[in-house]
Design a protein around this motif. Sequence first.
Motif, PDB file in Angstrom:
ATOM      1  N   GLU A   1     -34.399  99.298  -9.415  1.00  0.00           N
ATOM      2  CA  GLU A   1     -34.871 100.780  -9.131  1.00  0.00           C
ATOM      3  C   GLU A   1     -35.973 101.220  -9.545  1.00  0.00           C
ATOM      4  O   GLU A   1     -36.773 101.973  -9.389  1.00  0.00           O
ATOM      5  CB  GLU A   1     -33.778 101.273  -7.592  1.00  0.00           C
ATOM      6  N   PHE A   2     -35.309 101.885 -11.282  1.00  0.00           N
ATOM      7  CA  PHE A   2     -36.038 102.880 -11.749  1.00  0.00           C
ATOM      8  C   PHE A   2     -37.349 101.833 -12.435  1.00  0.00           C
ATOM      9  O   PHE A   2     -38.618 102.942 -12.299  1.00  0.00           O
ATOM     10  CB  PHE A   2     -35.172 103.245 -12.865  1.00  0.00           C
ATOM     11  N   ARG A   3     -37.688 100.776 -12.788  1.00  0.00           N
ATOM     12  CA  ARG A   3     -38.275 100.045 -13.191  1.00  0.00           C
ATOM     13  C   ARG A   3     -39.332  99.701 -11.967  1.00  0.00           C
ATOM     14  O   ARG A   3     -40.437  99.975 -12.044  1.00  0.00           O
ATOM     15  CB  ARG A   3     -37.879  98.591 -13.344  1.00  0.00           C
ATOM     16  N   ALA A   4     -38.782  99.772 -10.534  1.00  0.00           N
ATOM     17  CA  ALA A   4     -39.868  99.384  -9.430  1.00  0.00           C
ATOM     18  C   ALA A   4     -40.767 100.198  -9.534  1.00  0.00           C
ATOM     19  O   ALA A   4     -42.155 100.691  -8.822  1.00  0.00           O
ATOM     20  CB  ALA A   4     -39.030  99.251  -8.450  1.00  0.00           C
ATOM     21  N   SER A   5     -39.989 102.130  -9.398  1.00  0.00           N
ATOM     22  CA  SER A   5     -41.020 103.213  -9.256  1.00  0.00           C
ATOM     23  C   SER A   5     -41.490 103.525 -10.347  1.00  0.00           C
ATOM     24  O   SER A   5     -42.029 104.774 -10.751  1.00  0.00           O
ATOM     25  CB  SER A   5     -39.882 103.822  -8.823  1.00  0.00           C
ATOM     26  N   LYS A   6     -41.629 102.511 -11.512  1.00  0.00           N
ATOM     27  CA  LYS A   6     -41.976 103.660 -12.562  1.00  0.00           C
ATOM     28  C   LYS A   6     -41.061 104.966 -13.473  1.00  0.00           C
ATOM     29  O   LYS A   6     -42.099 105.509 -13.332  1.00  0.00           O
ATOM     30  CB  LYS A   6     -43.636 103.553 -12.756  1.00  0.00           C
ATOM     31  N   ALA A   7     -40.296 104.368 -13.135  1.00  0.00           N
ATOM     32  CA  ALA A   7     -39.362 106.275 -13.682  1.00  0.00           C
ATOM     33  C   ALA A   7     -38.472 105.586 -14.986  1.00  0.00           C
ATOM     34  O   ALA A   7     -37.597 107.081 -15.112  1.00  0.00           O
ATOM     35  CB  ALA A   7     -38.508 106.188 -12.074  1.00  0.00           C
ATOM     36  N   LEU A   8     -39.065 105.009 -15.688  1.00  0.00           N
ATOM     37  CA  LEU A   8     -38.421 104.591 -17.137  1.00  0.00           C
ATOM     38  C   LEU A   8     -39.463 104.101 -17.855  1.00  0.00           C
ATOM     39  O   LEU A   8     -40.060 103.294 -17.866  1.00  0.00           O
ATOM     40  CB  LEU A   8     -37.645 103.012 -17.056  1.00  0.00           C
TER      41      LEU A   8
ATOM     42  N   VAL B   1     -38.150 108.488  -9.218  1.00  0.00           N
ATOM     43  CA  VAL B   1     -37.433 106.737  -8.973  1.00  0.00           C
ATOM     44  C   VAL B   1     -36.736 107.553  -7.148  1.00  0.00           C
ATOM     45  O   VAL B   1     -36.255 106.691  -5.992  1.00  0.00           O
ATOM     46  CB  VAL B   1     -35.894 106.231  -9.336  1.00  0.00           C
ATOM     47  N   LEU B   2     -36.784 109.034  -6.582  1.00  0.00           N
ATOM     48  CA  LEU B   2     -36.069 109.262  -5.809  1.00  0.00           C
ATOM     49  C   LEU B   2     -37.697 109.903  -4.072  1.00  0.00           C
ATOM     50  O   LEU B   2     -37.294 110.168  -3.457  1.00  0.00           O
ATOM     51  CB  LEU B   2     -36.042 110.265  -5.623  1.00  0.00           C
TER      52      LEU B   2
ATOM     53  N   ALA C   1     -32.190 106.245  -0.031  1.00  0.00           N
ATOM     54  CA  ALA C   1     -31.190 106.787   0.071  1.00  0.00           C
ATOM     55  C   ALA C   1     -30.354 105.948  -0.056  1.00  0.00           C
ATOM     56  O   ALA C   1     -29.149 105.480   0.109  1.00  0.00           O
ATOM     57  CB  ALA C   1     -31.501 106.487   1.800  1.00  0.00           C
ATOM     58  N   ARG C   2     -30.789 104.317  -0.500  1.00  0.00           N
ATOM     59  CA  ARG C   2     -30.287 103.136  -0.870  1.00  0.00           C
ATOM     60  C   ARG C   2     -29.124 103.763  -1.713  1.00  0.00           C
ATOM     61  O   ARG C   2     -28.138 103.381  -2.217  1.00  0.00           O
ATOM     62  CB  ARG C   2     -31.084 102.046  -1.606  1.00  0.00           C
ATOM     63  N   LEU C   3     -29.865 104.553  -2.841  1.00  0.00           N
ATOM     64  CA  LEU C   3     -29.416 104.476  -4.646  1.00  0.00           C
ATOM     65  C   LEU C   3     -28.119 106.227  -4.191  1.00  0.00           C
ATOM     66  O   LEU C   3     -27.012 106.162  -4.883  1.00  0.00           O
ATOM     67  CB  LEU C   3     -30.563 105.632  -5.283  1.00  0.00           C
ATOM     68  N   ALA C   4     -27.854 107.229  -2.879  1.00  0.00           N
ATOM     69  CA  ALA C   4     -27.585 107.667  -2.242  1.00  0.00           C
ATOM     70  C   ALA C   4     -25.924 107.093  -2.143  1.00  0.00           C
ATOM     71  O   ALA C   4     -24.686 107.643  -2.207  1.00  0.00           O
ATOM     72  CB  ALA C   4     -27.680 108.912  -1.865  1.00  0.00           C
TER      73      ALA C   4
END
Length: 194
Positions: free
Chosen positions: A9-16, A38-39, A46-49
């Motif tokens: 999820e972090f990689r997909a959102s370019k958050a890492l 990522v949020l 919502a999935r992460l929460a």
Amino acid sequence: MTDEEVLAEFRASKALLEGHFLLSSGRHSAHYLQCARVLMNPNRAARLAVALAARLPHDIRKQVGKVVSPAMGGVVIGQEMGRALQVDAMFVERPTGTFELRRGFALEPGDKVLLVEDVVTTGLSSREAIKAIEEAGGKVIAAVSLVDRSAGAAELGVPFFPLVALNFPTYAADELPPELAGTPAVKPGSRALS
């Protein structure tokens, strides 16, 4: 969610991010997690929460009466945790350098609160937020975060349940490895150094 699914999820959102970063704690790292990225997708948040709520032991989850998160980083995941747990969510902020409830937010004496963070590195912000919550009458019964970067060292004074633990090394300014020492540090976060 497995650790690898969370990282996906972090990689997909370019958050890492990778490079040379100056963290809010004052330490340096070759990796930075930009949780705001990522949020930014409501479905992903919502999935992460939901996954984070599932990490809470049932006996703690059923006691939570309110969710409180520190602004700014914890606001989005705090709101989503409130939704996942079906309780009110609010946040503390630092208008003068010390966390406090504002904007009409209030806790009733003895309200059982879940502290929700995006990332915990040293635990300092979490402890400061817990102090503010308790001064406002709440009782913090546990804390959660999307990411624990403390290598398990953060002591919050309450049970702590991160979604994923990432132990990227961090360095004091006087102990930088050569690959970081030769490049300028970028401060990607929004909070001033502690």
